[in-house]
Write a protein that holds these residues in place. Structure first.
Motif, PDB file in Angstrom:
ATOM      1  N   ASN A 276      79.457  38.067  79.612  1.00  9.50           N
ATOM      2  CA  ASN A 276      79.770  37.032  78.646  1.00  9.50           C
ATOM      3  C   ASN A 276      81.156  37.248  78.065  1.00  9.50           C
ATOM      4  N   GLU A 277      81.839  36.156  77.770  1.00 11.27           N
ATOM      5  CA  GLU A 277      83.171  36.240  77.181  1.00 11.27           C
ATOM      6  C   GLU A 277      83.096  36.639  75.713  1.00 11.27           C
ATOM      7  N   TYR A 278      82.042  36.207  75.045  1.00 14.13           N
ATOM      8  CA  TYR A 278      81.842  36.510  73.631  1.00 14.13           C
ATOM      9  C   TYR A 278      80.496  37.197  73.455  1.00 14.13           C
ATOM     10  N   PRO A 279      80.338  37.939  72.357  1.00  9.67           N
ATOM     11  CA  PRO A 279      79.033  38.573  72.102  1.00  9.67           C
ATOM     12  C   PRO A 279      77.941  37.508  72.007  1.00  9.67           C
ATOM     13  N   THR A 280      76.839  37.746  72.692  1.00 10.86           N
ATOM     14  CA  THR A 280      75.746  36.787  72.707  1.00 10.86           C
ATOM     15  C   THR A 280      74.472  37.424  72.169  1.00 10.86           C
TER      16      THR A 280
ATOM     17  N   GLN B  60      82.289  24.967  75.215  1.00  9.14           N
ATOM     18  CA  GLN B  60      83.746  25.066  75.151  1.00  9.14           C
ATOM     19  C   GLN B  60      84.195  25.946  73.984  1.00  9.14           C
ATOM     20  N   THR B  61      83.613  27.110  73.856  1.00 11.34           N
ATOM     21  CA  THR B  61      83.911  28.007  72.749  1.00 11.34           C
ATOM     22  C   THR B  61      85.371  28.433  72.760  1.00 11.34           C
ATOM     23  N   LEU B  62      85.907  28.734  73.922  1.00 11.53           N
ATOM     24  CA  LEU B  62      87.317  29.128  74.020  1.00 11.53           C
ATOM     25  C   LEU B  62      88.233  28.000  73.548  1.00 11.53           C
ATOM     26  N   ALA B  63      87.935  26.762  73.920  1.00 11.17           N
ATOM     27  CA  ALA B  63      88.752  25.619  73.489  1.00 11.17           C
ATOM     28  C   ALA B  63      88.676  25.443  71.970  1.00 11.17           C
ATOM     29  N   LEU B  64      87.521  25.683  71.386  1.00  9.48           N
ATOM     30  CA  LEU B  64      87.371  25.614  69.930  1.00  9.48           C
ATOM     31  C   LEU B  64      88.249  26.661  69.253  1.00  9.48           C
ATOM     32  N   LYS B  65      88.221  27.871  69.791  1.00 11.70           N
ATOM     33  CA  LYS B  65      89.038  28.950  69.239  1.00 11.70           C
ATOM     34  C   LYS B  65      90.528  28.616  69.365  1.00 11.70           C
TER      35      LYS B  65
ATOM     36  N   PHE C 163      74.831  32.034  70.499  1.00 13.62           N
ATOM     37  CA  PHE C 163      73.385  32.028  70.733  1.00 13.62           C
ATOM     38  C   PHE C 163      73.127  31.512  72.137  1.00 13.62           C
ATOM     39  N   ARG C 164      72.344  32.259  72.892  1.00 15.15           N
ATOM     40  CA  ARG C 164      72.010  31.871  74.256  1.00 15.15           C
ATOM     41  C   ARG C 164      70.500  31.968  74.438  1.00 15.15           C
TER      42      ARG C 164
ATOM     43  N   LEU D 215      79.703  30.726  64.550  1.00 11.80           N
ATOM     44  CA  LEU D 215      78.361  30.868  65.102  1.00 11.80           C
ATOM     45  C   LEU D 215      78.114  29.666  66.006  1.00 11.80           C
ATOM     46  N   VAL D 216      78.012  29.902  67.320  1.00  7.58           N
ATOM     47  CA  VAL D 216      77.948  28.820  68.305  1.00  7.58           C
ATOM     48  C   VAL D 216      76.594  28.818  69.009  1.00  7.58           C
ATOM     49  N   ASP D 217      76.062  27.611  69.213  1.00 10.05           N
ATOM     50  CA  ASP D 217      74.858  27.428  70.020  1.00 10.05           C
ATOM     51  C   ASP D 217      75.296  26.994  71.411  1.00 10.05           C
ATOM     52  N   GLU D 218      75.178  27.908  72.375  1.00 12.13           N
ATOM     53  CA  GLU D 218      75.666  27.632  73.721  1.00 12.13           C
ATOM     54  C   GLU D 218      74.812  26.607  74.464  1.00 12.13           C
TER      55      GLU D 218
END
Length: 172
Positions: A78-82, A45-50, A68-69, A37-40
């Motif tokens: 979006n690259e990931y569901p937001t 850097q969500t991809l780097a985290l993954k 979260f956006r 669960l990420v707060d944008e």
């Protein structure tokens, strides 16, 4: 935007009441599935985290991410569901099917990758059916089983500490 402030206030109040009645049920399962669960607003850097998690031998197909956006824009790709404040009503029920599925999925670990006291993100963390929750030290300590004391921008340090904790608990 102004109403989101009120939603956040009342959601935190409801969360405070629900956390006082929460009970911790430890799990002895090995970690296979991870929900993130990420707060944008504070981490881009969500991809780097993954990828950092994949480097530590977690399977890409077993990692689910929601972001979260705020403000939420429907037409933006979006690259990931937001999701955003628009996806929760005044009764604090989640209106987005994808987010509801994420909350109901029994992940082995939920990574609450935000370090701000956002009521909506905290609500999702508290409602998650994940058996083990990991988050940041700066967020309410009752939400997560393990707290990591670092900043969101230090995702590599976070992942290293996360893996170290899993090894200590014999979860990997």
């Amino acid at each position: 935007m102004f109403f989101n402030y009120f939603k956040d206030y009342f959601l935190k109040k409801k969360l405070k009441n629900s956390l006082s009645n929460a009970e911790v049920i430890p799990s002895n399962n090995k970690v296979q599935t991870i929900g993130i669960l990420v707060d944008e607003r504070s981490f881009l850097q969500t991809l780097a985290l993954k990828e950092a998690l994949i480097e530590h031998n977690f399977l890409e197909k077993n990692i689910s991410i929601v972001v979260f956006r705020d403000p939420f824009k429907v037409k933006e790709l979006n690259e990931y569901p937001t999701f955003g404040w628009e996806h929760i009503n005044w009764s604090f029920q989640i209106q987005e099917a994808l987010l509801l599925d994420f909350v109901k999925h029994p992940f082995d670990v939920l990574l609450s990758y935000y370090d701000t006291n956002n009521g909506f993100l905290q609500w999702i963390t508290s409602q998650s059916k994940a058996s083990f929750k990991v988050g940041f030290f700066s967020v309410d300590k009752r939400l997560n089983h393990i707290l990591i004391n670092t900043q969101t921008m230090n995702y590599k340090e976070f992942v290293q500490e996360f893996v170290r904790v899993l090894q200590l608990f014999n979860k990997i």
